[in-house]
Design an enzyme around this catalytic site. Structure first.
Site, PDB file in Angstrom:
ATOM      1  N   LYS A  77       0.851  -1.189   0.000  1.00 21.19           N
ATOM      2  CA  LYS A  77       0.000   0.000   0.000  1.00 21.19           C
ATOM      3  C   LYS A  77       0.892   1.246   0.000  1.00 21.19           C
ATOM      4  O   LYS A  77       1.949   1.256   0.661  1.00 21.19           O
ATOM      5  CB  LYS A  77      -0.884  -0.025   1.255  1.00 21.19           C
ATOM      6  CG  LYS A  77      -1.874   1.111   1.361  1.00 21.19           C
ATOM      7  CD  LYS A  77      -2.723   0.948   2.625  1.00 21.19           C
ATOM      8  CE  LYS A  77      -3.775   2.020   2.781  1.00 21.19           C
ATOM      9  NZ  LYS A  77      -4.621   1.821   3.974  1.00 21.19           N
ATOM     10  N   SER A 152      -9.553   1.766   3.225  1.00 22.14           N
ATOM     11  CA  SER A 152      -8.752   2.580   2.355  1.00 22.14           C
ATOM     12  C   SER A 152      -7.758   1.802   1.492  1.00 22.14           C
ATOM     13  O   SER A 152      -7.257   2.349   0.518  1.00 22.14           O
ATOM     14  CB  SER A 152      -7.965   3.588   3.204  1.00 22.14           C
ATOM     15  OG  SER A 152      -7.103   2.943   4.115  1.00 22.14           O
ATOM     16  N   SER A 176      -9.559  -0.905   7.250  1.00 19.24           N
ATOM     17  CA  SER A 176      -9.070  -0.743   5.873  1.00 19.24           C
ATOM     18  C   SER A 176      -8.438  -1.962   5.243  1.00 19.24           C
ATOM     19  O   SER A 176      -8.091  -1.925   4.064  1.00 19.24           O
ATOM     20  CB  SER A 176      -8.072   0.397   5.808  1.00 19.24           C
ATOM     21  OG  SER A 176      -8.767   1.608   5.797  1.00 19.24           O
TER      22      SER A 176
END
Ligand code: GLN
Length: 489
Positions: A77, A152, A176
């Site tokens: 990420k 997210s 997330s």
């Protein structure tokens, strides 16, 4: 043709010469290219990944011992630092920034011989539940490209969902990893707070943040966790698991919150499959009980008060001097200088949260909001301790609905916040949680359940997960109607 089943299978194939790390990397690079419209990646490290793969193939063939993640292709990420590579938290304010060191988690992956293929798209500074708050634009769910992948860590979820890497890392401050895993039909683990070092993870809310793992099998998630977990001199909250809590016997006593399942936002199909699963579990010899959790309605507000407060403090470093793009050198005053950098660098949701956080920390409202929320958090932790004296695990859905249509929640931030109702509890209390893809919805989308265990009880969490994935998985067997998934699992 390269095919990925599991890390274990991949290692067998490497050893008998059926495949090579180079072949694997080239396969994923091709896939990433073919699926570029999903917008899952913010950076792909093509030449380097091939180079690493070639070196690993050579090493293996020379007979040297190999690492536990030998040749495993991993995506990170865009909030996790990888030395000499860009990291932006999907924010304009960090465009052009390169990491000066690797996160401890990343360094351990590399030491275990993993190959980092790229960074993935996410909500700006990990704030959001749809991946639509990204300066790179939204990520699309590959099962239905009219829907969000969740957030997210949406890019990391889609990277695994669409077969663009073997496993990926996300960060989970309030769901997330678990929620996008749920929306994408894959496995998502948020370990105990303190299980994996946060050194090199761009902070959103430091007392909630935890690196998590996306994968397609429990075993892949387990080995990746084992490599990254443990104490770190750079993060005093990262600790060794206290041995006593690592139960090895099969967890049998399961609780769920009555209020959670009665919540009006919960999709009726998700509710009924939850109860179906419970009756199967009972037939299978588990004790499953509904418990009253009176604080249930306070969970989301407490989460949003405390995380925005921590975010407003953490994000103060992005000012155009210490970190972040400097927009205008000619500003006359210090204030207008910061104002101009931060106004142009941050997106709408990040600004909203900085303002909310600054408000709850302001002298006049500190006690009414921040102190109160800290007190509620303490109560939640105490109650959770109590629950785990009687039960081995807590079972909840991951999200009240399946993946939202793109744009649906964007204009209504409060409704987006409320959809975090089932995931933020684990971050408020620090316990581990996993999202298991067990079901298909009649709308053609996947969803699953969330299991949580006591602090540092990842062993029993993964043990349960393994069993349930084998016994109760209906996902992937039935073709969902009316829309057929565009990606084969
Ligand atoms: N959706 C939650 C939020 O917006 C969770 C985010 C996260 O876990 N990073 O805060």
């Amino acid at each position: 043709l390269f095919q990925f089943g599991s890390i274990q299978q991949y290692h067998l194939d490497l050893n008998d010469g059926t495949t090579s790390c180079e072949e694997a990397v080239r396969h994923y690079l091709k896939k990433i290219n073919e699926h570029s419209a999903l917008n899952a990646f913010t950076g792909v490290y093509e030449a380097e990944a091939i180079e690493q793969a070639v070196a690993l193939d050579r090493k293996r063939k020379s007979g040297a011992t190999t690492g536990p993640l030998h040749g495993v292709v991993i995506a990170l990420k865009d909030v996790i630092c990888y030395k000499d590579h860009p990291v932006t938290a999907a924010s304009s304010i960090l465009k052009g920034f390169r990491s000066v060191y690797s996160a401890t988690a990343v360094q351990r992956l590399l030491d275990a011989e993993a190959i980092i293929i790229g960074h993935t798209n996410c909500d700006e500074f990990a704030m959001g539940s749809t991946n639509e708050n990204s300066s790179y634009g939204p990520v699309l769910n590959s099962i239905d490209t009219g829907r969000v992948p969740g957030g997210s860590s949406g890019g990391s979820a889609v990277a695994v969902q669409a077969g663009l890497c073997m496993v990926s890392l996300g960060s989970d401050t309030g769901g997330s990893v678990r929620q996008p895993a749920d929306f994408c039909g894959i496995i998502g683990l948020k370990p105990t707070y303190g299980k994996i070092s946060r050194y090199g993870l761009i902070a959103y809310a430091s007392s909630f943040d935890q690196i998590g793992i996306f994968g397609t099998s429990i075993d892949d998630v387990r080995v990746t966790l084992e490599v990254m977990a443990g104490p770190d001199g750079f993060d005093s909250t990262a600790v060794a698991a206290p041995a006593i809590t690592n139960a090895t016997s099969t967890p049998r006593r399961i609780a769920y919150f009555r209020q959670a399942l009665e919540n009006s936002s919960l999709d009726p199909e998700i509710r009924s499959s939850f109860f179906e699963l419970i009756s199967k579990l009972k037939t299978d010899g588990y004790e499953v009980e509904a418990i009253d959790f009176d604080l249930f309605d306070f969970i989301v507000p407490t989460y949003y008060i405390l995380t925005t407060a921590e975010a407003s403090s953490n994000l103060s470093r992005f000012d155009g001097i210490r970190y972040g793009a400097r927009r205008d050198y000619r500003e006359k005053s210090e204030n207008s200088f910061y104002f101009s950098n931060r106004s142009s660098g941050f997106g709408k949701e990040v600004k909203r949260r900085i303002m909310l956080g600054t408000f709850v920390l302001s002298a006049g409202y500190y006690d009414a909001y921040f102190t109160k929320a800290q007190q509620v958090r303490k109560l939640l932790v105490d109650q959770t301790r109590l629950i785990f004296t009687q039960y081995d695990a807590i079972l909840l859905p991951n999200s009240p609905t399946t993946a939202f249509p793109l744009g649906e929640k964007l204009t209504d931030p409060v409704s987006m916040y409320l959809a975090d109702i089932f995931t933020v509890f684990a971050n408020l209390t620090g316990i581990p949680g996993i999202s298991l893809p067990l079901f298909w919805h009649s709308n053609g989308m996947p969803y699953g359940v969330q299991i949580m265990t006591n602090h540092f009880c990842e062993v029993s969490l993964l043990h349960l997960s393994e069993r349930w994935m084998q016994q109760f998985k209906t996902f992937g067997n039935e073709k969902p109607q009316p829309s057929t998934p565009k990606v084969a699992f």
